[in-house]
Structure formats: structure tokens, C-alpha cells
Design an enzyme around this catalytic site. Structure first.
Site, PDB file in Angstrom:
ATOM      1  N   GLU A 191      42.597  43.812  33.903  1.00 20.30           N
ATOM      2  CA  GLU A 191      43.751  44.327  33.162  1.00 20.30           C
ATOM      3  C   GLU A 191      43.383  44.723  31.732  1.00 20.30           C
ATOM      4  O   GLU A 191      43.970  44.252  30.753  1.00 20.30           O
ATOM      5  CB  GLU A 191      44.907  43.314  33.179  1.00 20.30           C
ATOM      6  CG  GLU A 191      45.438  43.078  34.580  1.00 20.30           C
ATOM      7  CD  GLU A 191      46.724  42.254  34.630  1.00 20.30           C
ATOM      8  OE1 GLU A 191      47.179  41.771  33.574  1.00 20.30           O
ATOM      9  OE2 GLU A 191      47.272  42.093  35.744  1.00 20.30           O
ATOM     10  N   GLU A 212      45.610  42.145  42.856  1.00 21.36           N
ATOM     11  CA  GLU A 212      46.725  41.262  42.500  1.00 21.36           C
ATOM     12  C   GLU A 212      48.007  41.854  43.055  1.00 21.36           C
ATOM     13  O   GLU A 212      48.386  42.975  42.700  1.00 21.36           O
ATOM     14  CB  GLU A 212      46.843  41.069  40.981  1.00 21.36           C
ATOM     15  CG  GLU A 212      45.748  40.211  40.372  1.00 21.36           C
ATOM     16  CD  GLU A 212      45.999  39.867  38.901  1.00 21.36           C
ATOM     17  OE1 GLU A 212      47.188  39.770  38.500  1.00 21.36           O
ATOM     18  OE2 GLU A 212      45.008  39.707  38.165  1.00 21.36           O
TER      19      GLU A 212
END
Length: 515
Positions: free
Chosen positions: A196, A319
Site C-alpha cells: 500500500e 487483501e
């Protein structure tokens, strides 16, 4: 629910019968020899240093009274083995870009503590580190997927970690590994180059990260791993298609094997709602975000197709899952939540989407393994329960490494307050010995759906089936009632002359296996 004598109200009976009547959905399943294989890594998992996922979840320590193997609780090991867990991602998540791997090797008494700045501000003692994780993966028969620190680490630190776990010859890091008790390298293939990076990994622009990625990937040496390293770039947040565009455009394709994608399912970002105490409006909203995965995978794949028409770079959804408000009375930074039939719906439709897009999607990692977000298991001291999500994963494991069978159908609609969603989700596959499996989900909160499959292109004798269903969407397993929701035999189907007809109850998951 108050019972109504429908025979006293014949008109009401007609109205109710009409309201639950659904048109039959016709499904054609093709035996396409050119269809892709469903990569077993689509059924992967994710364990982060977050809340009680590692400490108190996976890892209880070797001195614990809870039966364990090298500190990892045995009941969880057996549960994950039963899932045939193919790959496990660690140590994060956001935690990865604050983790310095050398803090977690060597004698326990020499390991420094660390403050987990992302998740609750708790102090960890680094008792669970690289050896613990990689040895656990060996016990599980799962591939390890290491997420490396790009946000606060260095190229040298990353290169040293690769050398430590993969090099069999003489070198400083290989010799350090031997000093700490491991002669043979683990041969780790899968590596995340940060996590991220658009957010907790450093709030970077995609252009900046693409250049940084190129630098780190250049120094990722193969060493002795015959299959080569598999480098996964930190990918887009949900529908940030520009991020994927820049990665595919600016990173030389010989430096990259996979691009990640993260997307969670919730009521709305600012108000995720309770994990158990939710109404149909909140359920419908959650399923809207879950089903958006179809659009996300399609559009990100189209961008990848533009730059990589041969499909050599793979889409990694590392995810995904449901995300709600934490359980009342728990640390808000621990992300502990219960797991209901709503989560079973999320799991079923998500896995069907990944299966059906297996030409480009080659890995997915449910967030997370235990005690965090949409976990497959929850623990309380020595007790452990398996969640509805666990049971969906267990039912669907038959698709691992099987050939996709393309499905074509017009899904009936699940309508709520003027909005509609496709009510039925389906994927199918044929395994290496020719056994056919069909997974079907009906997300409608009120209505059953009748589905008929055209299987005239297959030579089949019949089917066995199991179903996951319960009385209410809010139903869940608890430590007092751990088997409230478990799969059971499904018989509401007929198979004759190549036609399979079945009725899916509201919010149910069914998996059929040919005889």
C-alpha cells in the site's frame, strides 16, 4: 418471527407466494479445453502483526499450556491443513513497512522490542520472526509470501533478507542463518515489494513508487531458487486505475511478475457498521462493495492487457474480505470482529469472481487468518472456533488447480429499496481426474432461486452436494455454540439427461461434485 395462519388469509397467501417466486435461471457450462487453470494460490491467506492474529492467535509460545508445535497452536495448524492452504502472506500489511527482519532472528533474549505503530500502539517482543513463519509454512505445506519493508527500510536490508532465506552457499547472511540453527535455505519464491505505497507504505505517487520499485527489484538476486523470484508490486487501492496504468507502463516487464490489488467489503467507509447487529440495508450495501470486485478485476485486467497482451504479469488480490466496526470492548486497533452468514456470502461471491477471472488473477489472500477482519478462525485462550468463512473456503478447495469451466447465464436480481444486484453467483471447474465441481451462491436475503444447468457436453452419472445455510444472516458460530453453522448434505436438486436443476435457499452457498 410471528407465525401467520395463511389459510385464514388466502389473498395474503397468494401475495406472499408471488413475492417469493423467482424465475428459473438457465446456466450453460462449457467444457473449454483452452480455459485457464484456477491457480491454487487464489485460496491464499494473510497473517499480519495486527491485534491477536500472530500473538494469541497463531503463536502462543512453546511454553504455553495450549498444545502447540514450536509455539504455533496445533488446532489452528490442523484447521489450516484441512483447508489445503496454498500460500500465506506475512508480516503485513501496513506493519510490513515498519518491520526490520533482523529484529526477529537469533536467540529470543537478544531480540529487541518494537512498538506496533499501526495497530494499537502495543509493544511486541519479536518472538515470532522469520524462522518461526517459514517453518510454519513448511508444516502447513504452504508457500510463504514475504512482504518486504520499502517504506522505512533500505535496498541493502531487503537484499540481505533474500540472501538469508535463499542462499545455500557461503555468504554473510547464509552463514548467519546457519548460526541461528537453519542449514538449508527455505527457497522463498514470492516477495511483495512494499505494501500500500499509496497509503501507509509512504503516501507515494505511482510515478515515484514505480521508480523506487525498479531500484529494489534490480537488487533482488535469485541465488539458488531454481524457479526464480516472483516480485509483486504494491498495487492499486480499489478503483485507482491510474496506479495500475503507471506500474504497467513504467516498470520494465522483466522486473515484475505480479501487480497487487486491495479491496474490502463494508457498509460504507466512514460507518462500517456492526459485524453482527446489522439490518438488510447494511447487508445490501456490503454486498454492493463485495460484488464490485467483478468490475475491479475486469478493469484492472483490461489495463494490464493493454501493456501485457500475453498475460505474463499476473493480478494478485492480496487483501480482500469484510471489514466492520470492531467488537465492542476490544482494542479499536486490533480489528477483531465476528463472522456471520454475510461473510459467507462475501467469501462465496469473491472466490467465484476470482475463479472466473483466473486467466489473469493468479493469487488472492483473505484478510486475515485468525482473530482479525474476515478470519477463518477465532480464538479465546485454549478455545478455537471455525467461522462460516472457513467453511466456504473448505467447500471451495476442490477448485484449487482445477481447469476452469466457463459459465454463461443471466443472473436473477436481488432487489432492495429500488436497487438491484445479481442474486446468483456461479463458478465451475474440472479437476485432474475429470470430476466436475460447481459452486453456487444465492445472496438474496429473502427469496430462493431456481437454477438449471445445461451439462449436455459432459458424461456424468449424477452429483453429490453440500450446503452452507442458516436461519438468519446474522447467525454466527460462538465459543458456546461452535457448530451452529456448518456444511450439511444438500438434496434439493435433480439431475436427468444432462440437465441439473436445483433450488438455492436465501443466503446460501452450495457446492456440487459429479459422481
Amino acid at each position: 418471527m410471528k407465525k401467520i395462519n395463511l389459510f385464514r388469509f388466502p389473498l395474503l397467501f397468494l401475495v406472499l407466494s408471488f413475492s417469493t417466486l423467482q424465475a428459473q435461471t438457465s446456466v450453460v457450462i462449457s467444457n473449454d479445453v483452452d480455459a485457464p487453470v484456477i491457480n491454487r494460490n487464489i485460496y491464499g491467506h494473510f497473517a499480519e502483526h495486527l491485534g491477536r492474529c500472530i500473538y494469541g492467535g497463531l503463536y502462543v509460545g512453546e511454553d504455553s499450556e495450549i498444545p502447540n508445535t514450536d509455539g504455533v497452536r496445533n488446532d489452528l495448524i490442523e484447521a489450516l491443513k484441512n483447508l489445503q492452504i496454498p500460500i500465506l502472506r506475512w508480516p503485513g500489511g501496513c506493519f510490513a513497512d515498519t518491520y526490520h527482519w533482523k529484529d526477529g532472528i537469533g536467540p529470543q533474549e537478544d531480540r529487541p522490542t518494537i512498538v506496533n505503530q499501526w495497530w494499537g500502539g502495543v509493544t511486541e517482543d519479536n518472538s515470532f520472526g522469520t524462522h518461526n513463519f517459514l517453518n510454519l509454512c513448511e508444516v502447513l505445506g504452504a508457500e510463504p509470501y514475504l512482504a518486504a519493508n520499502i517504506g522505512s527500510g533500505t535496498v541493502q536490508e531487503f537484499a540481505d533478507w533474500i540472501q538469508y532465506v535463499n542462499h545455500s552457499g557461503e555468504s554473510p547472511m547464509a552463514n548467519l542463518r546457519r548460526e541461528y540453527g537453519r542449514e538449508k535455505p527455505w527457497g522463498v519464491k514470492y516477495w511483495g515489494v512494499g505494501n500500500e505505497m499509496w497509503g501507509c507504505g509512504g503516501n507515494m505517487t505511482p510515478e515515484y513508487y514505480a521508480n523506487l520499485y525498479r531500484q529494489y527489484a534490480t537488487f533482488m538476486t535469485n541465488w539458488d531458487n531454481e524457479t526464480g523470484l516472483y516480485r509483486i508490486a504494491s498495487g492499486a487501492n480499489v478503483d485507482d486505475y491510474h496506479w495500475t496504468e503507471v506500474i504497467m507502463r513504467d516498470v520494465p516487464h522483466h522486473l515484475i511478475e505480479g501487480v497487487a490489488l486491495h479491496s474490502y467489503s463494508f457498509v460504507e467507509w466512514g460507518d462500517k457498521g456492526d459485524a453482527v447487529d446489522f439490518n438488510e440495508a447494511q447487508y445490501f450495501s456490503t454486498m454492493q462493495t463485495a460484488l464490485k470486485m467483478e468490475e475491479l478485476v475486469t478493469k484492472h485486467s483490461e489495463i494490464m492487457d493493454k501493456y501485457d497482451p500475453k498475460g505474463e504479469i499476473e493480478l494478485i488480490v492480496d487483501e480482500w474480505g469484510g471489514w466492520y466496526d470492531v467488537q465492542e470492548g476490544t482494542n479499536p486497533g486490533f480489528l477483531y470482529q465476528q463472522n456471520t452468514m454475510r461473510d459467507a456470502m462475501i467469501a462465496g461471491v469473491s472466490l467465484n469472481i476470482f475463479n472466473n477471472h483466473s486467466k489473469r488473477v493468479k493469487m488472492a489472500n483473505l484478510a486475515q487468518t485468525v482473530n482479525v477482519l474476515q478470519a477463518v478462525a477465532l480464538t479465546d485462550g485454549a478455545k478455537m472456533i471455525l467461522t462460516p468463512t472457513y467453511h466456504v473456503m473448505e467447500m471451495y478447495k476442490v477448485h484449487q488447480d482445477a481447469q476452469l469451466l466457463p459459465v454463461e447465464f443471466d443472473a436473477p436480481e436481488y432487489t432492495f429499496e429500488g436497487e438491484s444486484l445479481p442474486a446468483v453467483s456461479i463458478s465451475a471447474s474440472k479437476d485432474s481426474i475429470g470430476v466436475l465441481h460447481i459452486s453456487a451462491v444465492n445472496i438474496d436475503a429473502e427469496n430462493e432461486n431456481e437454477v438449471e444447468f445445461d451439462l449436455s457436453g459432459f458424461d456424468l452419472d449424477g452429483f453429490n452436494a453440500e450446503i452452507l445455510v442458516s436461519e438468519t444472516l446474522q447467525d454466527h458460530n460462538t465459543f458456546d455454540d461452535p457448530e451452529k453453522i456448518t456444511p450439511s448434505e444438500f438434496k434439493d436438486f435433480k439431475f436427468k439427461k444432462g440437465r441439473l436443476k436445483m433450488t438455492l435457499p436465501p443466503f446460501s452457498v452450495v457446492v456440487l461434485e459429479s459422481k
